[in-house]
Scaffold this active site. Structure first.
Site, PDB file in Angstrom:
ATOM      1  N   PHE A   8       0.813  -1.220   0.000  1.00  0.00           N
ATOM      2  CA  PHE A   8       0.000   0.000   0.000  1.00  0.00           C
ATOM      3  C   PHE A   8       0.840   1.261   0.000  1.00  0.00           C
ATOM      4  CE2 PHE A   8      -2.107  -3.395   2.501  1.00  0.00           C
ATOM      5  CZ  PHE A   8      -3.028  -3.776   1.540  1.00  0.00           C
ATOM      6  N   ASN A  13      -8.733  -8.639 -15.938  1.00  0.00           N
ATOM      7  CA  ASN A  13      -9.112  -9.861 -15.225  1.00  0.00           C
ATOM      8  C   ASN A  13     -10.181  -9.507 -14.187  1.00  0.00           C
ATOM      9  OD1 ASN A  13      -8.828 -11.928 -12.897  1.00  0.00           O
ATOM     10  ND2 ASN A  13      -7.797 -12.918 -14.612  1.00  0.00           N
ATOM     11  N   GLU A  69      -5.291   1.862  -6.872  1.00  0.00           N
ATOM     12  CA  GLU A  69      -5.520   2.903  -5.881  1.00  0.00           C
ATOM     13  C   GLU A  69      -6.862   3.606  -5.975  1.00  0.00           C
ATOM     14  OE1 GLU A  69      -1.487   4.777  -4.883  1.00  0.00           O
ATOM     15  OE2 GLU A  69      -1.148   3.849  -6.813  1.00  0.00           O
TER      16      GLU A  69
HETATM   17 MO1  MOS Z   1       1.042   3.111  -3.997  1.00  0.00          MO
HETATM   18  S1  MOS Z   1       0.699   4.346  -2.380  1.00  0.00           S
HETATM   19  O1  MOS Z   1       1.790   4.237  -5.054  1.00  0.00           O
HETATM   20  O2  MOS Z   1       2.103   1.917  -3.423  1.00  0.00           O
END
Ligand code: MOS
Length: 745
Positions: free
Chosen positions: A247, A636, A710
């Protein structure tokens, strides 16, 4: 047909995750789990000792008792640790995170690594750490961000975006406004909390450094370690076949990895350092807090005439990380005038870093509440307000989008949600002691792409291999590589072996910025095409091949065969057997097109949420979220929709529970565990109804696919916040919207 609407041929989707079985049966190996190539009893355990003050210096560390403790091999402190060549030399890069790798005795935040104990077992290392006698010289610390907003300063370096951005004459624009929203919205510090903690195993072979590292960026780890230890780039090998979530927190190389490599050098044996959950609240980055003063001006028909957003961001005294929460205001709506600013306030806290949709996550969370407030003042439907201000081109760069179909996303999601049934008057929908509310928000995230390489081999017997130095964070990269290679070679995906997460493989970018699929799959596609052509060349040169003498470019790959339009065909296996059973290998590469500055590539989405708020306890339940995204081609269904769902779940956590709380006296993170740092669990999430438009964006890349890692988090928090307002008439402008805040509102 416009070029962007041209249908790329759809790939045959892999129905199950390539790594699914290994994940659910526990055979998938993560960085901390490797026991080879060294003898298992060789492996030593490093435990990172953290400061207990937020500011000052370590005056002394008495190691005597610790060094005599059972199983202890070494104790590294700022007073005896080896000096890294880059940290003191004249060509040293500006002091960054390396300041926390025992190169000096300074303490910048509570929890900063200040020593490492190396022992035969983790328990022995931890026990010895408790025997260290550490004395500090304390300095006053800055710990209360929101009490020091008046000290805000310009960022030392703003990164790729300008910290200020003006469009048109904001004073003249705002003077035309008949309705104004002028409020301050706050987002807290948030920690990433991937399931897999950060971990590194390091060992040296002479001046060659090997690491297993839990990372989103194997080539980044390689570059940083090579620079820190001043060894040639190719003397570093980084392996990471599985990453248990990142993340953004695993996008940089942090102190524990460098310390593991330093310790391994000191003791001459492999050293493993795994951070405990509590050690991940500080040393490996967090999303900064943002305080956003937003002013929206509109005419009576809802048309925006001015947007102002002044942001103050919490910063570590060690290093600036600009959480661009004003970036969304620059491009989401078509306002003729705009003025934004982003400033920092220094704090004695760990450094800020990328966290899922850095900038866009808090940016949409705050702007989309402000838009809801504007809609209410205008007595206009919130969805209608978005449509009135729809940006037909990118207002921040004044250039066209490669593809934008947000209008269809709004319409589809609103229909499925039943938005028309919303009562604009808050507090009117009630079921027993629950107030029901509907809210919406717009999602957006840029489509990024970088140069990537891949290798494809067609193997004796007819199977194939595809490799790329990318990473799989649980996101589906293995599956996408298998699927794309299989598609290019006309094979079933089960015939393809995938290797990633090894820095000896062809180079790929950081798995950040939602770019891995968009960057790596075109390289795989290219490598597969080259391999197919090479195999064809081989066949047409073989006297015994039915394809002898034909043109390689006229051969199609399907079902493990090369096939010609005349009906002639030959199997991969037969061609390779005639050639002595050597694999046919080809490299592929792909990079963004020349005209990338002529367009903006951006994904969008529409998120609708229904909440039920208990009138007695003020507990909020998110009953359902309906969202439709415009993300180009969905390659997918399983891995893609799963990514979007995961982002929405995090958006619910953003809205309701997530906040890193820093003690105002000692500067320690108070809730440095998953019992107190609340992320949503399954019972917190109602129905998720996620769909995509699946309109290819072939101006962006040949597969038409923009990234999806994201965007799911964006817009979701505001949809929940706005639903809470619709349910209760209470406007909480300070995330997370916890029951105590609702009670007081
Ligand atoms: Mo993402 S926050 O660009 O790993």
């Amino acid at each position: 047909m416009m070029q962007e609407e041209a249908q790329t041929h759809p790939q045959k989707q892999m129905q199950h995750r390539y790594d699914g079985v290994s994940k659910v049966t526990g055979t998938a190996k993560y960085a901390a789990e490797f026991t080879e190539p060294f003898a298992k009893k060789e492996l030593l355990y490093g435990y990172v000792v953290q400061s207990t003050i937020p500011s000052g210096t370590v005056a002394s560390i008495d190691r005597t008792a610790a060094e005599h403790s059972s199983g202890v091999i070494a104790v590294m402190t700022p007073f005896n640790a080896p000096k890294l060549p880059t940290a003191s030399g004249p060509a040293a890069p500006p002091a960054r995170r390396s300041v926390t790798v025992l190169q000096n005795a300074d303490v910048y935040y509570n929890g900063q690594p200040i020593a490492v104990v190396v022992a035969r077992s983790l328990g022995e290392a931890q026990h010895a750490a408790s025997l260290l006698k550490i004395r500090y010289a304390e300095q006053p610390a800055k710990l209360e961000f929101r009490k020091h907003l008046d000290e805000a300063r310009m960022p030392k370096s703003a990164g790729k975006e300008s910290p200020t951005n003006h469009r048109g004459d904001i004073v003249a624009g705002m003077a035309k406004a008949t309705v104004v929203v002028d409020e301050t919205y706050i987002t807290p510090i948030q920690n990433h909390n991937p399931m897999e903690p950060h971990a590194t195993i390091a060992w040296w072979e002479g001046d060659k450094l090997n690491v297993y590292d839990a990372t989103q960026y194997i080539s980044g780890s390689k570059q940083t370690l090579a620079r820190q230890f001043q060894i040639p780039l190719d003397n570093v090998r980084v392996q990471c076949p599985n990453t248990g979530g990142g993340f953004g927190s695993k996008g940089s190389l942090w102190s524990h990895a460098t310390l593991a490599a330093m310790a391994a050098k000191v003791v001459g044996k492999p050293v493993k350092v795994v951070l405990g959950r509590e050690q991940m609240f500080g040393p490996v980055g967090a999303r900064p807090s943002t305080v956003n003063h937003i002013k929206l001006g509109a005419t009576a028909d809802g048309k925006l005439v001015g947007i102002e957003q002044d942001v103050v961001i919490s910063s570590s005294v060690m290093e600036d990380f600009v959480e661009h929460s004003a970036g969304v205001a620059r491009m989401l709506y078509d306002s003729p005038t705009l003025r934004i600013s982003e400033k920092m306030v220094d704090q004695n806290i760990g450094v800020g870093t990328f966290q899922r949709a850095p900038g866009e996550a808090p940016g949409t969370a705050v702007l989309e509440i402000a838009m809801d407030e504007l809609a209410e003042k205008l007595k206009m439907d919130p969805l209608q307000l978005r449509l009135v201000n729809y940006a037909e081109k990118d207002p921040s760069h004044d250039r066209p989008w490669t593809s934008k179909h947000l209008r269809e996303a709004y319409t589809q999601a609103a229909d499925r949600f039943g938005w028309a049934k919303r009562n604009p008057q808050p507090g009117m929908m009630r079921e027993g002691n629950k107030l029901i509310g509907y809210g919406m928000g717009t999602a957006t995230y840029p489509a990024n792409r970088s140069a990537a390489q891949a290798v494809v081999r067609i193997l004796p017997g007819g199977r194939a291999f595809v490799g790329s130095g990318t990473q799989d964070l649980g996101t589906g990269m293995y599956t996408m590589m298998a699927q794309t290679c299989a598609d290019g070679l006309g094979l079933d995906p089960s015939m393809v072996e995938v290797k990633l997460g090894d820095s000896t493989l062809p180079k790929a970018p950081v798995s950040g910025g939602s770019q891995s699929t968009a960057s790596v799959t075109p390289a795989v596609q290219d490598a597969a095409m080259q391999a197919k052509l090479k195999l064809g060349e081989l066949a047409i040169a073989q006297q015994a091949s039915p394809l002898h003498g034909l043109k390689s470019g006229e051969l199609k790959a399907q079902g493990g065969k090369l096939v010609h339009a005349s009906g002639k065909s030959d199997t991969f296996a037969a061609i390779l057997e005639r050639a002595g059973n050597q694999p046919v290998e080809a490299m592929g590469s792909a990079e963004p097109g020349q005209d990338r500055d002529a367009y903006t590539s951006q994904s969008f989405g529409a998120v609708f949420a229904e909440v039920a708020v208990d009138v007695d306890t003020h507990m909020v339940q998110v009953r359902r979220v309906v969202a439709t995204y415009d993300i180009g081609t969905l390659l997918n269904d399983k891995t893609g929709i799963n990514q979007l769902q995961g982002g929405i779940v995090w958006g619910v956590g953003f809205a309701l529970t997530e906040e890193t709380v820093i003690d105002p006296v000692y500067g320690r993170v108070v809730n440095e565990n998953l019992a107190d740092y609340h992320v949503p669990v399954n019972a917190d999430i109602g129905t998720l109804d996620v769909s995509v438009l699946n309109i290819p964006d072939t101006k962006f890349n040949p597969l038409g696919a923009r990234g999806i890692g994201e965007i799911g988090i964006t817009g979701a928090a505001a949809a929940v916040a706005n639903a809470i307002y619709n349910a209760t008439g209470k406007r909480v402008r300070n995330y997370p919207i916890t029951p105590d805040k609702l009670m007081r509102a």
